[in-house]
Motif scaffolding. Structure first.
Motif, PDB file in Angstrom:
ATOM      1  N   ALA A   1       0.829  -1.206   0.000  1.00 28.77           N
ATOM      2  CA  ALA A   1       0.000   0.000   0.000  1.00 28.77           C
ATOM      3  C   ALA A   1       0.863   1.256   0.000  1.00 28.77           C
ATOM      4  N   LEU A   2       1.929   1.233   0.780  1.00 24.77           N
ATOM      5  CA  LEU A   2       2.842   2.375   0.822  1.00 24.77           C
ATOM      6  C   LEU A   2       3.466   2.614  -0.553  1.00 24.77           C
ATOM      7  N   ALA A   3       3.838   1.561  -1.229  1.00 24.36           N
ATOM      8  CA  ALA A   3       4.410   1.707  -2.579  1.00 24.36           C
ATOM      9  C   ALA A   3       3.398   2.338  -3.530  1.00 24.36           C
ATOM     10  N   ASP A   4       2.154   1.876  -3.478  1.00 20.84           N
ATOM     11  CA  ASP A   4       1.120   2.455  -4.342  1.00 20.84           C
ATOM     12  C   ASP A   4       0.941   3.945  -4.066  1.00 20.84           C
ATOM     13  N   VAL A   5       0.864   4.303  -2.803  1.00 27.08           N
ATOM     14  CA  VAL A   5       0.664   5.712  -2.441  1.00 27.08           C
ATOM     15  C   VAL A   5       1.878   6.546  -2.833  1.00 27.08           C
ATOM     16  N   THR A   6       3.067   5.993  -2.683  1.00 27.60           N
ATOM     17  CA  THR A   6       4.287   6.708  -3.048  1.00 27.60           C
ATOM     18  C   THR A   6       4.312   7.040  -4.535  1.00 27.60           C
ATOM     19  N   VAL A   7       3.991   6.069  -5.364  1.00 28.38           N
ATOM     20  CA  VAL A   7       3.976   6.303  -6.813  1.00 28.38           C
ATOM     21  C   VAL A   7       2.876   7.302  -7.172  1.00 28.38           C
ATOM     22  N   ALA A   8       1.708   7.161  -6.563  1.00 32.49           N
ATOM     23  CA  ALA A   8       0.604   8.086  -6.855  1.00 32.49           C
ATOM     24  C   ALA A   8       0.903   9.502  -6.377  1.00 32.49           C
ATOM     25  N   THR A   9       1.640   9.637  -5.286  1.00 32.16           N
ATOM     26  CA  THR A   9       2.016  10.961  -4.788  1.00 32.16           C
ATOM     27  C   THR A   9       2.834  11.705  -5.841  1.00 32.16           C
ATOM     28  N   LYS A  10       3.843  11.042  -6.345  1.00 31.68           N
ATOM     29  CA  LYS A  10       4.710  11.667  -7.349  1.00 31.68           C
ATOM     30  C   LYS A  10       3.936  11.947  -8.635  1.00 31.68           C
ATOM     31  N   LYS A  11       3.035  11.043  -9.007  1.00 31.04           N
ATOM     32  CA  LYS A  11       2.216  11.234 -10.205  1.00 31.04           C
ATOM     33  C   LYS A  11       1.326  12.468 -10.037  1.00 31.04           C
ATOM     34  N   ALA A  12       0.704  12.611  -8.874  1.00 36.45           N
ATOM     35  CA  ALA A  12      -0.157  13.766  -8.623  1.00 36.45           C
ATOM     36  C   ALA A  12       0.643  15.065  -8.666  1.00 36.45           C
ATOM     37  N   GLN A  13       1.847  15.014  -8.132  1.00 36.49           N
ATOM     38  CA  GLN A  13       2.691  16.205  -8.160  1.00 36.49           C
ATOM     39  C   GLN A  13       3.082  16.549  -9.596  1.00 36.49           C
ATOM     40  N   PHE A  14       3.437  15.552 -10.375  1.00 40.22           N
ATOM     41  CA  PHE A  14       3.788  15.757 -11.775  1.00 40.22           C
ATOM     42  C   PHE A  14       2.600  16.347 -12.536  1.00 40.22           C
ATOM     43  N   TYR A  15       1.410  15.815 -12.319  1.00 39.43           N
ATOM     44  CA  TYR A  15       0.217  16.338 -12.994  1.00 39.43           C
ATOM     45  C   TYR A  15      -0.100  17.751 -12.520  1.00 39.43           C
ATOM     46  N   HIS A  16       0.078  18.015 -11.241  1.00 40.26           N
ATOM     47  CA  HIS A  16      -0.128  19.357 -10.689  1.00 40.26           C
ATOM     48  C   HIS A  16       0.759  20.369 -11.411  1.00 40.26           C
TER      49      HIS A  16
END
Length: 156
Positions: free
Chosen positions: A23-38
Motif C-alpha cells: 500500500a505504501l508503494a502504491d501511495v508513493t507512486v501516486a504521490t509523485k504522479k499527482a505532483q507531476f500532474y499538478h
C-alpha cells in the motif's frame, strides 16, 4: 482482541507488514504522479485540477508517513527508494505530459488501485487480529475512493 504490535505473532506481523509495504508503494507512486500532474496540467480546467492534484499529493504525503510509521511500529523497516516503490506497485509513474482529461482518468484509476490494495490490507489485518492496521487501511481506502469520485466527476 489483539490491538497492539506487541500482541501480534511474528507470522501476523509479517503478513500485515507485507500489505503495508504494498500500500505504501502504491501511495508513493501516486504521490509523485499527482505532483507531476499538478505541475503540468493545462487547459480550461487548469485551476480546479491544479488545486485537486495538489490536494491529492498533500494528502498522500501524509498518508505515506502514517503507513511507514505503522510498519516501524510492527518492527520492520520501510523501503525508501522510489525504485523499490515502482517495483512493488502496479501503478505506473507519470513520465510524459498528457492531456488534462487523460491525467484525470489516470489518477482516478490510481486511486481505485490504491483503495483496492488498502481493502486487501484491511482484510489481512482483520484476519491477523491487527485492529490498528485494519482501521488505518479502512480510513485510507475511504480517502482514496473519495479522490477517485472527485476525479471522475471532472469527466462528466
Amino acid at each position: 482482541m489483539k490491538d497492539t504490535a506487541h500482541d501480534l505473532s511474528a507470522n501476523a506481523k509479517t503478513a500485515v507488514v507485507e500489505g503495508l509495504h504494498n500500500a505504501l508503494a502504491d501511495v508513493t507512486v501516486a504521490t509523485k504522479k499527482a505532483q507531476f500532474y499538478h505541475w503540468n496540467v493545462t487547459g480550461m480546467a487548469f485551476g480546479s485540477l491544479h488545486a485537486l492534484f495538489e490536494e491529492i499529493y498533500t494528502d498522500h504525503f501524509a498518508a505515506q508517513d502514517e503507513m511507514a510509521e505503522r510498519i516501524r511500529a510492527l518492527g520492520d523497516f520501510t523501503e525508501g527508494s522510489f525504485a523499490q516503490a515502482l517495483e512493488r506497485s502496479d501503478i505506473e509513474e507519470a513520465k510524459n505530459v498528457i492531456p488534462a482529461e487523460k491525467m484525470v482518468e489516470d489518477m482516478a484509476e490510481a486511486q481505485e488501485m490504491i483503495s483496492g490494495s488498502l481493502k486487501t490490507l484491511a482484510e489481512t489485518a482483520t484476519k491477523q487480529g491487527d485492529d490498528l492496521t485494519e482501521d488505518l487501511a479502512i480510513g485510507r481506502a475511504q480517502a482514496h475512493e473519495k479522490f477517485a469520485w472527485m476525479l471522475r466527476a471532472h469527466l462528466g
